[in-house]
Design a protein around this motif. Structure first.
Motif, mmCIF file in Angstrom:
data_model
loop_
_atom_site.group_PDB
_atom_site.id
_atom_site.type_symbol
_atom_site.label_atom_id
_atom_site.label_comp_id
_atom_site.label_asym_id
_atom_site.label_seq_id
_atom_site.Cartn_x
_atom_site.Cartn_y
_atom_site.Cartn_z
ATOM 1 N N LEU A 36 0.375 -0.572 -4.638
ATOM 2 C CA LEU A 36 0.852 -0.998 -3.324
ATOM 3 C C LEU A 36 2.382 -1.033 -3.294
ATOM 4 O O LEU A 36 3.003 -0.523 -2.355
ATOM 5 C CB LEU A 36 0.285 -2.371 -2.970
ATOM 6 C CG LEU A 36 0.761 -2.956 -1.640
ATOM 7 C CD1 LEU A 36 0.130 -2.211 -0.474
ATOM 8 C CD2 LEU A 36 0.424 -4.437 -1.572
ATOM 9 N N ALA A 37 2.990 -1.642 -4.301
ATOM 10 C CA ALA A 37 4.451 -1.736 -4.355
ATOM 11 C C ALA A 37 5.083 -0.350 -4.384
ATOM 12 O O ALA A 37 6.104 -0.111 -3.729
ATOM 13 C CB ALA A 37 4.888 -2.553 -5.569
ATOM 14 N N THR A 38 4.483 0.586 -5.107
ATOM 15 C CA THR A 38 4.993 1.951 -5.167
ATOM 16 C C THR A 38 4.905 2.624 -3.801
ATOM 17 O O THR A 38 5.859 3.262 -3.346
ATOM 18 C CB THR A 38 4.204 2.774 -6.211
ATOM 19 O OG1 THR A 38 4.369 2.166 -7.489
ATOM 20 C CG2 THR A 38 4.678 4.216 -6.270
ATOM 21 N N ASP B 218 2.740 11.693 -0.542
ATOM 22 C CA ASP B 218 4.109 11.239 -0.343
ATOM 23 C C ASP B 218 4.290 9.770 -0.715
ATOM 24 O O ASP B 218 5.402 9.246 -0.666
ATOM 25 C CB ASP B 218 4.540 11.434 1.114
ATOM 26 C CG ASP B 218 4.705 12.899 1.472
ATOM 27 O OD1 ASP B 218 4.851 13.726 0.558
ATOM 28 O OD2 ASP B 218 4.689 13.210 2.678
ATOM 29 N N LEU B 219 3.207 9.096 -1.072
ATOM 30 C CA LEU B 219 3.267 7.660 -1.368
ATOM 31 C C LEU B 219 3.326 7.349 -2.855
ATOM 32 O O LEU B 219 3.252 6.195 -3.249
ATOM 33 C CB LEU B 219 2.055 6.957 -0.748
ATOM 34 C CG LEU B 219 1.937 7.111 0.763
ATOM 35 C CD1 LEU B 219 0.649 6.503 1.257
ATOM 36 C CD2 LEU B 219 3.126 6.503 1.460
ATOM 37 N N THR B 220 3.437 8.366 -3.657
ATOM 38 C CA THR B 220 3.517 8.151 -5.099
ATOM 39 C C THR B 220 4.884 8.607 -5.591
ATOM 40 O O THR B 220 5.501 9.500 -5.006
ATOM 41 C CB THR B 220 2.421 8.931 -5.851
ATOM 42 O OG1 THR B 220 2.530 10.312 -5.538
ATOM 43 C CG2 THR B 220 1.043 8.437 -5.459
ATOM 44 N N ILE B 221 5.351 7.983 -6.625
ATOM 45 C CA ILE B 221 6.619 8.384 -7.223
ATOM 46 C C ILE B 221 6.318 9.513 -8.192
ATOM 47 O O ILE B 221 5.473 9.386 -9.069
ATOM 48 C CB ILE B 221 7.290 7.198 -7.938
ATOM 49 C CG1 ILE B 221 7.633 6.119 -6.911
ATOM 50 C CG2 ILE B 221 8.529 7.658 -8.684
ATOM 51 C CD1 ILE B 221 8.198 4.855 -7.505
ATOM 52 N N LEU C 176 7.523 4.423 1.213
ATOM 53 C CA LEU C 176 7.562 4.385 2.676
ATOM 54 C C LEU C 176 8.902 3.848 3.181
ATOM 55 O O LEU C 176 9.500 4.420 4.096
ATOM 56 C CB LEU C 176 6.412 3.532 3.217
ATOM 57 C CG LEU C 176 5.029 4.162 3.112
ATOM 58 C CD1 LEU C 176 3.944 3.111 3.314
ATOM 59 C CD2 LEU C 176 4.877 5.303 4.119
ATOM 60 N N ASN C 177 9.370 2.764 2.592
ATOM 61 C CA ASN C 177 10.647 2.183 3.016
ATOM 62 C C ASN C 177 11.803 3.153 2.792
ATOM 63 O O ASN C 177 12.707 3.243 3.632
ATOM 64 C CB ASN C 177 10.917 0.868 2.301
ATOM 65 C CG ASN C 177 10.051 -0.286 2.774
ATOM 66 O OD1 ASN C 177 9.883 -1.276 2.078
ATOM 67 N ND2 ASN C 177 9.468 -0.203 3.960
ATOM 68 N N LYS C 178 11.785 3.874 1.671
ATOM 69 C CA LYS C 178 12.840 4.857 1.389
ATOM 70 C C LYS C 178 12.867 5.954 2.452
ATOM 71 O O LYS C 178 13.915 6.529 2.718
ATOM 72 C CB LYS C 178 12.640 5.488 0.008
ATOM 73 C CG LYS C 178 12.875 4.568 -1.161
ATOM 74 C CD LYS C 178 14.322 4.265 -1.388
ATOM 75 C CE LYS C 178 14.956 5.396 -2.176
ATOM 76 N NZ LYS C 178 16.341 5.169 -2.490
ATOM 77 N N LYS C 179 11.720 6.231 3.063
ATOM 78 C CA LYS C 179 11.627 7.278 4.090
ATOM 79 C C LYS C 179 11.799 6.717 5.498
ATOM 80 O O LYS C 179 11.644 7.430 6.479
ATOM 81 C CB LYS C 179 10.296 8.002 3.960
ATOM 82 C CG LYS C 179 10.194 8.779 2.658
ATOM 83 C CD LYS C 179 8.844 9.392 2.453
ATOM 84 C CE LYS C 179 8.916 10.196 1.177
ATOM 85 N NZ LYS C 179 7.762 10.231 0.410
#
Length: 124
Positions: free
Chosen positions: A29-31, A104-107, A36-39
């Motif tokens: 979830l944190a990842t 897009d939600l994974t590092i 998402l916030n970075k985008k």
């Protein structure tokens, strides 16, 4: 664009990596939220231990807590309305809400690896 708010139970941190065991759901979830916030996607988390005023000031969250008690946490609001009670959103749900690819939600690890050779000179 949808606005997501997550009201967490009291925790020492939101990543799930503190304490004697790691909660993989919180780490995932944190990842996702970090990505998402970075985008520029609006996802906000409130921790009961650190942000009690956010819980008290939000009438919807306050109502759920009065009806169901603290076991209802986490509470997920989408555009101010309750979407989930007692569980976190999945990456699939985030991808639907924001119309993005779930990947897009994974590092991602860097694609280029560098080999660094370190040598020392003796006698210096």
């Amino acid at each position: 664009m949808k606005k997501i708010e997550i009201y967490d139970p009291a925790m020492c941190c939101d990543t799930g990596v503190c304490g004697p065991t790691v909660d993989p759901e919180l780490t995932k979830l944190a990842t996702a939220i970090y990505s998402l916030n970075k985008k520029g996607y609006p996802v906000t988390r409130y921790n009961l231990a650190n942000d009690p005023a956010a819980f008290a000031e939000n009438e919807v969250v306050n109502g759920v807590l009065h009806d169901k008690g603290p076991d209802a946490l986490p509470i997920v609001l989408v555009d101010g309305e309750v979407y989930k009670i007692g569980e976190y959103p999945s990456n699939d749900e985030f991808s639907v809400w924001f119309n993005i690819d779930e990947n897009d939600l994974t590092i991602k690890n860097p694609k280029v690896r560098l080999d660094i050779n370190v040598t020392t000179q003796e006698g210096n």
